[in-house]
Scaffold this motif. Structure first.
Motif, short mmCIF file in Angstrom:
data_model
loop_
_atom_site.label_atom_id
_atom_site.label_comp_id
_atom_site.label_asym_id
_atom_site.label_seq_id
_atom_site.Cartn_x
_atom_site.Cartn_y
_atom_site.Cartn_z
N TYR A 299 0.66 -1.31 0.21
CA TYR A 299 -0.08 0.06 -0.12
C TYR A 299 0.71 1.24 0.11
CZ TYR A 299 -4.53 -2.63 0.51
OH TYR A 299 -5.67 -3.09 0.30
N PRO A 300 0.41 2.39 -0.73
CA PRO A 300 1.27 3.36 -0.86
C PRO A 300 1.19 4.18 0.27
CG PRO A 300 -1.08 3.79 -1.82
CD PRO A 300 -0.78 2.40 -1.71
N GLU A 301 0.43 4.07 1.38
CA GLU A 301 0.50 4.58 2.79
C GLU A 301 1.77 4.05 3.52
OE1 GLU A 301 -3.61 5.43 1.12
OE2 GLU A 301 -2.13 3.75 1.48
N GLY A 302 2.35 3.09 3.05
CA GLY A 302 3.64 2.27 3.94
C GLY A 302 3.07 1.34 4.77
N PHE A 303 2.16 0.49 4.54
CA PHE A 303 1.95 -0.99 5.05
C PHE A 303 1.55 -1.86 4.05
CE2 PHE A 303 -2.27 1.04 4.70
CZ PHE A 303 -3.19 -0.04 4.29
N ASN A 304 1.89 -2.97 4.58
CA ASN A 304 1.66 -4.19 3.84
C ASN A 304 0.25 -5.06 4.47
OD1 ASN A 304 4.48 -3.87 3.22
ND2 ASN A 304 3.72 -5.15 1.56
N LEU A 305 -0.46 -5.74 3.47
CA LEU A 305 -1.58 -6.46 3.74
C LEU A 305 -1.57 -7.98 3.42
CD1 LEU A 305 -4.73 -6.79 4.57
CD2 LEU A 305 -5.22 -6.08 2.32
N SER A 306 -1.59 -8.85 4.25
CA SER A 306 -1.59 -10.15 4.20
C SER A 306 -2.92 -10.85 4.29
CB SER A 306 -0.50 -10.86 5.29
OG SER A 306 -0.47 -12.10 5.34
N LEU A 307 -3.43 -11.58 3.46
CA LEU A 307 -4.81 -12.11 3.50
C LEU A 307 -4.68 -13.69 3.39
CD1 LEU A 307 -6.89 -9.77 0.97
CD2 LEU A 307 -6.55 -9.71 3.48
N ARG A 308 -5.67 -14.36 3.91
CA ARG A 308 -5.57 -15.94 3.89
C ARG A 308 -7.09 -16.40 4.12
NH1 ARG A 308 -3.49 -18.22 8.72
NH2 ARG A 308 -5.52 -18.67 9.43
N VAL A 309 -7.42 -17.26 2.98
CA VAL A 309 -8.73 -18.04 2.95
C VAL A 309 -8.18 -19.43 2.88
CG1 VAL A 309 -10.61 -18.74 1.93
CG2 VAL A 309 -10.30 -16.31 2.43
N ASN A 310 -8.73 -20.27 3.82
CA ASN A 310 -8.32 -21.99 3.90
C ASN A 310 -9.72 -22.45 4.13
OD1 ASN A 310 -7.51 -24.43 4.21
ND2 ASN A 310 -6.27 -23.87 6.07
N PHE A 311 -10.02 -23.24 3.28
CA PHE A 311 -11.38 -23.94 3.39
C PHE A 311 -11.04 -25.45 3.84
CE2 PHE A 311 -14.17 -21.75 -0.16
CZ PHE A 311 -14.20 -20.89 0.75
N VAL A 312 -9.87 -25.69 4.37
CA VAL A 312 -9.54 -26.97 4.97
C VAL A 312 -8.78 -26.86 6.31
CG1 VAL A 312 -9.79 -28.58 3.25
CG2 VAL A 312 -7.72 -27.17 3.45
N ASP A 313 -9.41 -25.74 7.33
CA ASP A 313 -8.56 -25.27 8.53
C ASP A 313 -8.56 -26.19 9.61
OD1 ASP A 313 -11.06 -24.81 9.41
OD2 ASP A 313 -10.81 -22.73 10.06
N GLY A 314 -9.29 -27.30 9.53
CA GLY A 314 -9.24 -28.31 10.73
C GLY A 314 -10.13 -27.69 11.88
N GLY A 315 -10.69 -26.64 11.80
CA GLY A 315 -11.39 -26.08 13.13
C GLY A 315 -12.72 -25.27 12.57
N GLU A 316 -13.15 -24.49 13.57
CA GLU A 316 -14.46 -23.78 13.36
C GLU A 316 -13.97 -22.75 12.34
OE1 GLU A 316 -15.92 -22.49 17.06
OE2 GLU A 316 -16.42 -24.79 17.66
N GLU A 317 -15.16 -22.15 11.80
CA GLU A 317 -14.83 -20.98 10.97
C GLU A 317 -14.17 -19.69 11.92
OE1 GLU A 317 -17.65 -17.93 8.13
OE2 GLU A 317 -18.33 -19.93 8.61
N SER A 318 -13.42 -19.21 11.26
CA SER A 318 -12.53 -18.10 11.98
C SER A 318 -12.31 -16.89 10.76
CB SER A 318 -11.30 -18.80 12.43
OG SER A 318 -10.24 -17.69 12.87
N GLU A 319 -12.36 -15.76 11.46
CA GLU A 319 -12.52 -14.61 10.73
C GLU A 319 -11.72 -13.42 11.69
OE1 GLU A 319 -14.96 -10.84 9.06
OE2 GLU A 319 -16.11 -12.63 9.83
N GLY A 320 -11.04 -12.66 11.13
CA GLY A 320 -10.54 -11.53 11.88
C GLY A 320 -9.45 -10.67 11.21
N LEU A 321 -9.09 -9.48 11.72
CA LEU A 321 -8.20 -8.67 10.97
C LEU A 321 -7.40 -8.25 12.39
CD1 LEU A 321 -10.87 -7.88 9.66
CD2 LEU A 321 -9.26 -6.46 8.05
N ILE A 322 -5.82 -8.08 12.15
CA ILE A 322 -5.06 -7.66 13.04
C ILE A 322 -4.12 -6.56 12.16
CG2 ILE A 322 -2.96 -8.02 14.49
CD1 ILE A 322 -3.87 -11.00 14.72
N PHE A 323 -4.17 -5.25 13.07
CA PHE A 323 -3.37 -4.05 12.54
C PHE A 323 -2.19 -4.13 13.36
CE2 PHE A 323 -7.74 -3.68 11.41
CZ PHE A 323 -7.78 -3.15 9.97
N THR A 324 -1.21 -3.94 13.00
CA THR A 324 0.31 -3.99 13.65
C THR A 324 0.94 -2.65 13.46
OG1 THR A 324 0.53 -6.32 13.53
CG2 THR A 324 2.40 -4.78 14.28
#
Length: 450
Positions: A299-324
């Protein structure tokens, strides 16, 4: 949807205040609940229609009808069973048709909800706006990049309201995160990490095919639209997200939500560079889109975004965002925002311990003079804070409420076609990078592949 009386909530929560949860400072903030809306005058009532009565379309309509002054009068879908069920849900007087043009020709309809497969979004939205209807269009706004400019231009020339259905843009939770980030709660943002993992057949788009699915109950030619002409296939009809001819893969279904939230919180127009990888790891059932995808964005503002979707995650549905950031992290999970602050301090290098005791002492004295403590404890406060929305809060409800407010007042919507194009355009970079096996570049201002 659960509701909570406003007076009792404010009395119990103290509007903003506090308590302790696992050592955290807990803050509850008031948010609009369905039963808090004012009654609507008769001339404020709006009549709507649904185009695409699948799972998302029916869910959208149920939420929309909780907003005061909204009445459903018509439904269009290519499967007869869903038209019949619409009457069961909303009354025998609801007009139903397989051809949405019959809906658009009606003068008593103010707005439409478009919840069709992705490859129909552009045409249905353009047809509706040209017919004088305001539009709530499900995400992703586009199926092809060429869809975006056409939708934007049609909204401009027809002067119709169009809102894209990524509800995070209306969320009080995401608004709180935006406020906290802008206030410097975590210092300078450098990365955003987001995920949306699943581990079920339904979550992986293996939707139910009705027992009566055939060419009589399903309008197959109309469903295909601009897609390649193939013989009737019930799985393609009812599980369309599994094929890129109709859907946009995990990027269009789930990444676009994460982009919408990230763009809203950070106030960015979008990334400039993208790279993605993944594959079809588990759901090898004939689909032609991956069930695992990981992607990175600059991103031009100086941060990076990392995304993941996994349809075989071995657990319950999980969603979230972490800003560091440079001085802490902020996490959005469900209807809460958590901030953990650990302000960074300069420190002597690790090898200082190899010097003589006298040299270590001299070095530390000079170091303290050169780098005084910038953030003593409590300024800003160290520790952990959690902000939680009122029980029963729904950002989907707020998103529809905002849309209908715009329809009534003609004021700009919270998520217009330009925002929707930037979010979907960024998301579909993942598919492009994956298919090309290469890094791709995007101009977020001009909204074009570079």
């Amino acid at each position: 949807m659960n509701t909570l009386n406003r007076r009792s909530f404010l009395r119990g929560a103290g509007v903003t205040a506090a308590g302790s949860l696992m050592g955290a400072n807990l803050h509850m903030f008031a948010a609009t609940l369905p039963d808090q809306d004012r009654p609507m005058a008769k001339n404020d009532h709006l009549q709507i229609a649904l185009i695409g009565a699948g799972g998302q379309g029916q869910s959208d309509t149920k939420v929309a009808l909780q907003v005061p002054g909204i009445k459903l009068v018509a439904v269009a879908d290519c499967y007869q069973g869903r038209l019949d069920h619409s009457k069961e849900l909303w009354g025998q007087d609801v007009f139903t048709t397989r051809d949405y043009n019959e809906i658009l020709a009606r003068k008593d309809i103010d707005a439409v909800i478009i919840a069709t497969p992705d490859h129909w979004h552009k045409q249905a939205a353009i047809d509706a706006m040209r017919a004088g209807k305001d539009v709530y269009c499900e995400k992703p706004m586009i199926h092809l990049y060429s869809d975006g400019p056409e939708i934007i231009e049609t909204a401009r020339t027809t002067n119709r309201i169009i809102q894209i259905g990524s509800q995070r843009v209306s969320s009080a939770v995401y608004a709180k995160a935006k406020e906290l980030l802008a206030a410097g709660s975590i210092g300078q943002l450098n990365t955003v990490t987001a995920r949306w993992d699943r581990n079920s057949a339904i979550g992986a788009w293996d939707y139910t095919v009705p027992l009566d699915a055939d060419t009589q109950t399903c309008d197959w030619p109309r469903f295909l639209g601009t897609a390649p002409k193939i013989p009737f296939n019930a799985e393609h009809f009812f599980q369309w997200r599994k094929w890129k001819a109709y859907g946009s893969g995990v990027a269009g279904d789930l990444f676009v939500h994460l982009f919408s939230g990230t763009h809203f919180v950070t106030n960015t127009l979008g990334p400039t560079r993208a790279m993605a990888t993944g594959g079809l790891r588990f759901w090898k059932d004939g689909r032609d889109v991956p069930d695992v995808m990981l992607a990175l964005f600059d991103y031009p503002e100086g941060f990076n975004l990392s995304l993941r979707v996994n349809f075989v995650d071995g657990g319950e549905e999980s969603e979230g965002l972490i800003f560091t950031g440079s001085e802490g992290t902020m996490e959005i999970a469900g209807n809460s925002v958590s901030v953990s602050r650990v302000p960074r301090q300069k420190a002597p290098g690790y090898t200082i311990s190899t010097f003589t005791d006298a040299m270590q002492q001299r070095f530390l004295e000079q170091y303290r003079q050169k780098y005084p403590v910038v953030h003593p404890e409590g300024d800003p406060p160290l520790g952990y804070d959690k902000y939680v929305a009122a029980p029963g809060y729904s950002d989907s409800y707020d998103h529809f409420k905002n849309f209908f407010d715009s329809v009534r007042t003609r004021k700009p919507v919270v998520e217009d076609a330009v925002f929707g194009f930037r979010a979907a355009g960024a998301a579909l970079l993942s598919n492009l990078s994956y298919e090309r096996d290469n890094i791709v570049h995007w101009d977020p201002v001009k909204m074009k592949i570079v």
